[in-house]
Design a protein around this motif. Structure first.
Motif, mmCIF file in Angstrom:
data_model
loop_
_atom_site.group_PDB
_atom_site.id
_atom_site.type_symbol
_atom_site.label_atom_id
_atom_site.label_comp_id
_atom_site.label_asym_id
_atom_site.label_seq_id
_atom_site.Cartn_x
_atom_site.Cartn_y
_atom_site.Cartn_z
ATOM 1 N N GLY A 1 0.955 -1.037 -0.188
ATOM 2 C CA GLY A 1 0.244 0.254 -0.089
ATOM 3 C C GLY A 1 1.120 1.513 0.080
ATOM 4 O O GLY A 1 0.300 2.381 -0.512
ATOM 5 N N ARG A 2 2.136 1.519 1.022
ATOM 6 C CA ARG A 2 2.183 2.395 0.198
ATOM 7 C C ARG A 2 4.372 2.426 -0.540
ATOM 8 O O ARG A 2 4.274 3.760 -1.166
ATOM 9 C CB ARG A 2 4.013 1.961 2.074
ATOM 10 C CG ARG A 2 3.184 2.149 3.234
ATOM 11 C CD ARG A 2 3.854 2.618 4.349
ATOM 12 N NE ARG A 2 3.369 2.678 5.483
ATOM 13 C CZ ARG A 2 4.027 2.604 7.086
ATOM 14 N NH1 ARG A 2 5.404 2.635 7.418
ATOM 15 N NH2 ARG A 2 3.456 2.793 8.300
ATOM 16 N N ASN A 3 4.276 1.722 -1.577
ATOM 17 C CA ASN A 3 4.456 1.579 -2.292
ATOM 18 C C ASN A 3 4.121 0.325 -3.488
ATOM 19 O O ASN A 3 5.064 -1.034 -3.386
ATOM 20 C CB ASN A 3 6.232 1.625 -2.014
ATOM 21 C CG ASN A 3 7.634 1.144 -2.835
ATOM 22 O OD1 ASN A 3 6.879 1.307 -4.290
ATOM 23 N ND2 ASN A 3 8.751 1.015 -2.566
ATOM 24 N N PRO A 4 3.873 0.687 -4.421
ATOM 25 C CA PRO A 4 3.007 -0.720 -4.942
ATOM 26 C C PRO A 4 4.191 -0.784 -5.991
ATOM 27 O O PRO A 4 3.884 -2.283 -6.882
ATOM 28 C CB PRO A 4 2.101 0.062 -6.076
ATOM 29 C CG PRO A 4 1.264 1.512 -4.717
ATOM 30 C CD PRO A 4 2.258 1.958 -3.864
ATOM 31 N N GLY A 5 4.982 0.030 -6.449
ATOM 32 C CA GLY A 5 5.916 -0.625 -7.319
ATOM 33 C C GLY A 5 7.077 -1.668 -7.107
ATOM 34 O O GLY A 5 7.660 -2.684 -7.861
ATOM 35 N N ALA A 6 6.949 -1.832 -5.420
ATOM 36 C CA ALA A 6 7.950 -2.890 -5.070
ATOM 37 C C ALA A 6 6.963 -4.307 -4.683
ATOM 38 O O ALA A 6 6.963 -5.127 -3.704
ATOM 39 C CB ALA A 6 8.573 -2.569 -3.554
ATOM 40 N N PHE A 7 5.872 -4.123 -5.387
ATOM 41 C CA PHE A 7 4.831 -5.491 -5.313
ATOM 42 C C PHE A 7 5.554 -6.610 -5.193
ATOM 43 O O PHE A 7 5.792 -7.903 -4.156
ATOM 44 C CB PHE A 7 3.549 -5.096 -5.823
ATOM 45 C CG PHE A 7 2.911 -6.959 -6.255
ATOM 46 C CD1 PHE A 7 2.031 -6.723 -5.210
ATOM 47 C CD2 PHE A 7 3.116 -7.505 -7.248
ATOM 48 C CE1 PHE A 7 1.824 -7.990 -5.037
ATOM 49 C CE2 PHE A 7 1.798 -8.669 -6.743
ATOM 50 C CZ PHE A 7 1.265 -9.006 -6.105
ATOM 51 N N GLY A 8 6.501 -6.812 -6.880
ATOM 52 C CA GLY A 8 6.987 -8.803 -6.677
ATOM 53 C C GLY A 8 7.561 -8.712 -5.410
ATOM 54 O O GLY A 8 8.236 -9.542 -5.490
ATOM 55 N N ASN A 9 8.716 -7.619 -5.371
ATOM 56 C CA ASN A 9 9.577 -8.175 -4.102
ATOM 57 C C ASN A 9 9.459 -8.420 -2.604
ATOM 58 O O ASN A 9 9.809 -8.748 -2.170
ATOM 59 C CB ASN A 9 10.764 -6.539 -3.949
ATOM 60 C CG ASN A 9 11.888 -6.770 -4.995
ATOM 61 O OD1 ASN A 9 11.947 -7.477 -6.112
ATOM 62 N ND2 ASN A 9 12.406 -5.077 -5.331
#
Length: 83
Positions: free
Chosen positions: A51-59
């Motif tokens: 929720g805070r950083n959607p771009g880091a979903f995969g990691n």
């Protein structure tokens, strides 16, 4: 008197086996509860992190799955060690 002591020792040995069974069940319950709490905390923190950083979903997903597997593994280990 000696026979009474022998029968009391046999009765205590029988109760000792029951007590170890109860202790094993308590250990299993604590291990299972600990694994469930660990998986829940990991899941909630992973959702919060996405929720805070959607771009880091995969990691985050990869690290969350690894951490959940380790928490489950400790719960399963507690089941085997308690018996």
């Amino acid at each position: 008197m000696t026979m009474e002591l022998i029968s009391m020792a046999q009765a205590a040995a029988a109760h000792g086996a029951e007590a170890s069974g109860i202790a094993g069940n308590i250990t299993q319950a604590i291990g299972g509860a600990g694994a469930a709490i660990g998986v829940g905390l990991i899941g909630s923190k992973a959702v919060e992190a996405v929720g805070r950083n959607p771009g880091a979903f995969g990691n985050i997903l990869t690290l969350g799955i690894i951490a959940m597997a380790l928490a489950e593994g400790l719960g399963i280990l507690a089941f085997f060690v308690s018996k």
